[in-house]
Write a protein that holds these residues in place. Structure first.
Motif, PDB file in Angstrom:
ATOM      1  N   UNK B 185       0.776  -1.188  -0.073  1.00  0.00           N
ATOM      2  CA  UNK B 185      -0.020   0.011   0.145  1.00  0.00           C
ATOM      3  C   UNK B 185       0.939   1.282   0.104  1.00  0.00           C
ATOM      4  N   UNK B 186       0.611   2.067  -1.043  1.00  0.00           N
ATOM      5  CA  UNK B 186       1.286   3.356  -1.042  1.00  0.00           C
ATOM      6  C   UNK B 186       0.541   4.555  -1.443  1.00  0.00           C
ATOM      7  N   UNK B 187       1.176   5.723  -1.560  1.00  0.00           N
ATOM      8  CA  UNK B 187       0.229   6.798  -1.928  1.00  0.00           C
ATOM      9  C   UNK B 187       0.399   7.325  -3.434  1.00  0.00           C
ATOM     10  N   UNK B 188       1.136   6.379  -4.244  1.00  0.00           N
ATOM     11  CA  UNK B 188       1.053   6.357  -5.478  1.00  0.00           C
ATOM     12  C   UNK B 188       1.723   5.310  -6.051  1.00  0.00           C
ATOM     13  N   UNK B 192       9.445   5.951  -6.896  1.00  0.00           N
ATOM     14  CA  UNK B 192       9.871   7.159  -6.015  1.00  0.00           C
ATOM     15  C   UNK B 192       8.806   7.311  -4.763  1.00  0.00           C
ATOM     16  N   UNK B 194       6.275   7.128  -1.633  1.00  0.00           N
ATOM     17  CA  UNK B 194       6.485   6.715  -0.355  1.00  0.00           C
ATOM     18  C   UNK B 194       7.605   6.628   0.667  1.00  0.00           C
ATOM     19  N   UNK B 195       7.427   6.403   1.728  1.00  0.00           N
ATOM     20  CA  UNK B 195       8.679   6.244   2.735  1.00  0.00           C
ATOM     21  C   UNK B 195       9.854   5.361   2.382  1.00  0.00           C
ATOM     22  N   UNK B 198       9.301   1.545   2.445  1.00  0.00           N
ATOM     23  CA  UNK B 198       8.481   1.038   1.771  1.00  0.00           C
ATOM     24  C   UNK B 198       9.095   0.681   0.425  1.00  0.00           C
ATOM     25  N   UNK B 220      -2.825   1.993  -4.700  1.00  0.00           N
ATOM     26  CA  UNK B 220      -3.216   2.910  -3.899  1.00  0.00           C
ATOM     27  C   UNK B 220      -4.590   2.587  -3.226  1.00  0.00           C
ATOM     28  N   UNK B 221      -4.905   3.334  -2.126  1.00  0.00           N
ATOM     29  CA  UNK B 221      -5.944   2.654  -1.185  1.00  0.00           C
ATOM     30  C   UNK B 221      -7.293   2.897  -1.794  1.00  0.00           C
ATOM     31  N   UNK B 222      -7.478   3.591  -3.133  1.00  0.00           N
ATOM     32  CA  UNK B 222      -8.703   3.660  -3.688  1.00  0.00           C
ATOM     33  C   UNK B 222      -9.042   2.327  -4.517  1.00  0.00           C
ATOM     34  N   UNK B 223      -8.007   1.471  -4.562  1.00  0.00           N
ATOM     35  CA  UNK B 223      -8.180   0.181  -5.207  1.00  0.00           C
ATOM     36  C   UNK B 223      -8.139  -0.936  -4.406  1.00  0.00           C
ATOM     37  N   UNK B 224      -8.357  -0.594  -3.205  1.00  0.00           N
ATOM     38  CA  UNK B 224      -8.415  -1.915  -2.096  1.00  0.00           C
ATOM     39  C   UNK B 224      -9.258  -2.706  -2.443  1.00  0.00           C
TER      40      UNK B 224
END
Lengths: 351, 351
Positions: B185-188, B192, B194-195, B198, B220-224
């Motif tokens: 899980x990441x924000x993109x 490159x 995320x932390x 990650x 990304x979390x909209x696809x969980x």
């Protein structure tokens, strides 16, 4: 002569999935309900003119500003920075810096927009980093201001406290709430929960007096939409996870709903009967009705529209931008930051 | 003589909002569809017996194990540990350690359950920390295994990689997927994003060969809930934010739906017509149908039911527990960990 309510917005006509076609139509729609709006429209001159011709009422309110270059949706921020000067996005932001416009609006590449805005407008005194901020719908009387939604992958205690001060002013400006209730997003409400930075930020917000907000403790993410808080502060990673999870879950459920309604003739009939009631439901869930995020912490107003916003969505972002201009957002934030940092215990919290 | 399919579960009868009333009824319900289940029931003897009397068919499958103490929902893990030995929760977990039971199940205090389970069962060889793991519904063919959901506020690269190996085995055991697709899980989705931890975990998972899973990059979390991944690995803070945001958004939307349907006589009629179709919708969204989380990484199976699960929800968790026992989950994880860590480049990743 400029009326007191006039708001002059620099618009990047090339950003977003719809480009000038959607953006120009949105300006016309926004102007129809707010005749004091004025626009500087940045983009490919031929494309912009062709669209403007469809809305002759726009002409007296618009100045077309030809921009030879466009920042694409995939462009890395570092590359976008190099081409900013001649791009519609960069020129729109530059107009805020030079005072040619009161604010900038773009539906383009978020990373590029932030990088260019940071470079051109610089951070406000006392603020380390910008925070991407938006208003989400709730079941309560008003929406909830949430920040940071992804500008900063990691945030320390100082960032979180600075976001709190800015988020509270934003709730005042954008929603007219005199003393917003402010919470920190956490994975539990007990004092010992969360990261060290979160706990330190909570301790500091609890102690601080004379704030423009009321600190109400930690909030868990299942209560974001319940109307318990007017402002929710979080790091950019968690904020982005929460925001996109809301979007994904809403899509997931409306997909299930569609399947349920189309599963039989009987349920299709039920849908037809309920349809008018569902219109309200859709209005509430449609992200176009809550469109417009802002980078707080910059010396100027830069509003980001969703890339896939439709005409009414971008018009919504135009109205938000005008509201922030008229409420004098940036000066209000500066004043509240001064007040906050002037308290002895908070001196070391400013950038 | 024990049948091959027999599964002996140590049940904390006192945990959860409903206590023995709900738990015992759930055991009866579970037994009615799976007669090879056997239970050791830990709790207040009088209360447990009173409930058991309502379900005489339970008697031959159950051993009542009187427990003098109860861990409350608010108790801090550190205090719970001290009272564990005589509590229904502690005694149930202890039965897994001594081999008196194949697995433990509790609807009680999550923090206490983890602390006691960690103390009694210890971490598996090679694993630093346990991960709270569950299966969420998706629009795809199967659910998605998600971990960590809150056991660890901060996770480093090593934790994330260990979670990946365990989560993949869990998807095999609980959902029968031979080679699960696994994402971080990441924000993109770009490399490159995320932390640092990650990005390092991603680099390592990309390189590793001979895994029991197929690493498919960041999600990304909209696809969980879209069915793109069979396993999603994340740190406990982000996982908890995502999980509770899903719960909150689902509640938010069903609340809006209820308002829409009850807004007029016409929409009420529409609701009545669509009601049978909505039953499916509710089944899908009802957390009772996806009840049961597990702490992966321990030398034993400890399943946590939602505290507010109903009878069918807890029965669901009983079936999940039996499935994990029968698939020999802990040994399978141990084998896959051995295989993973035996690869030269991964040696330093084990605890």
């Amino acid at each position: 002569m400029m009326s007191k309510d006039q708001a002059l917005i620099a618009v990047d006509a090339m950003g977003g999935d719809g480009g000038p076609r959607v953006v120009i139509a949105a300006l016309a729609l926004a102007l129809s309900t707010d005749p004091d709006l004025r626009f500087r429209v940045y983009g490919d001159e031929a494309l912009v003119r062709a669209q403007m011709d469809l809305f002759p009422e726009l002409a007296p309110a618009c100045t077309i500003c030809p921009a030879p270059d466009v920042i694409s949706g995939e462009e890395k921020p570092s590359l976008a920075l190099r081409r900013a000067r001649k791009s519609s996005m960069g020129m729109a932001i530059s107009a805020v810096k030079t005072g040619e416009a009161d604010a900038a609006l773009s539906a383009g590449n978020t990373g590029a927009l932030m990088a260019i805005a940071k470079l051109y407008l610089r951070m406000m005194r006392g603020i380390d980093r910008p925070a991407l901020t938006t208003i989400l719908p709730t079941l309560g009387k008003n929406g909830v201001v949430m920040l940071d939604l992804g500008a900063n992958t990691e945030c320390d205690m100082r960032n979180l406290v600075q976001f709190a001060v800015m988020g509270a002013v934003y709730a005042q400006s954008a929603m007219g709430i005199p003393r917003p209730r402010l919470s920190l997003l956490n994975i539990g409400t007990e004092e010992m929960k969360g990261t060290e930075d979160l706990r330190a930020a909570a301790a500091l917000l609890r102690q601080t007096e004379q704030t423009a907000f009321q600190y109400t403790g930690f909030i868990e993410s299942d209560r974001i939409g319940q109307g318990d808080a007017d402002v929710i502060v979080t790091d950019g990673f968690s904020g982005n996870i929460a925001l996109k999870t809301i979007e994904g879950t809403a899509r997931f459920i409306t997909n299930l709903l569609r399947r349920a309604f189309s599963s039989s003739l009987r349920s299709k009939l039920g849908f037809l009967l309920s349809k008018p009631a569902f219109r309200l439901f859709r209005v509430y869930l449609d992200p176009n009705n809550h469109n417009g995020a802002i980078f707080l912490g910059l010396n100027g107003i830069v509003v980001k529209s969703h890339g896939n916003a439709n005409v009414s969505g971008i018009a919504q972002a135009v109205h938000l931008t005008a509201k922030l201009v008229r409420s004098n957002l940036v000066n209000c934030i500066a004043d509240d930051l001064d007040m906050f940092f002037s308290q002895a215990s908070n001196k070391e919290l400013q950038a």
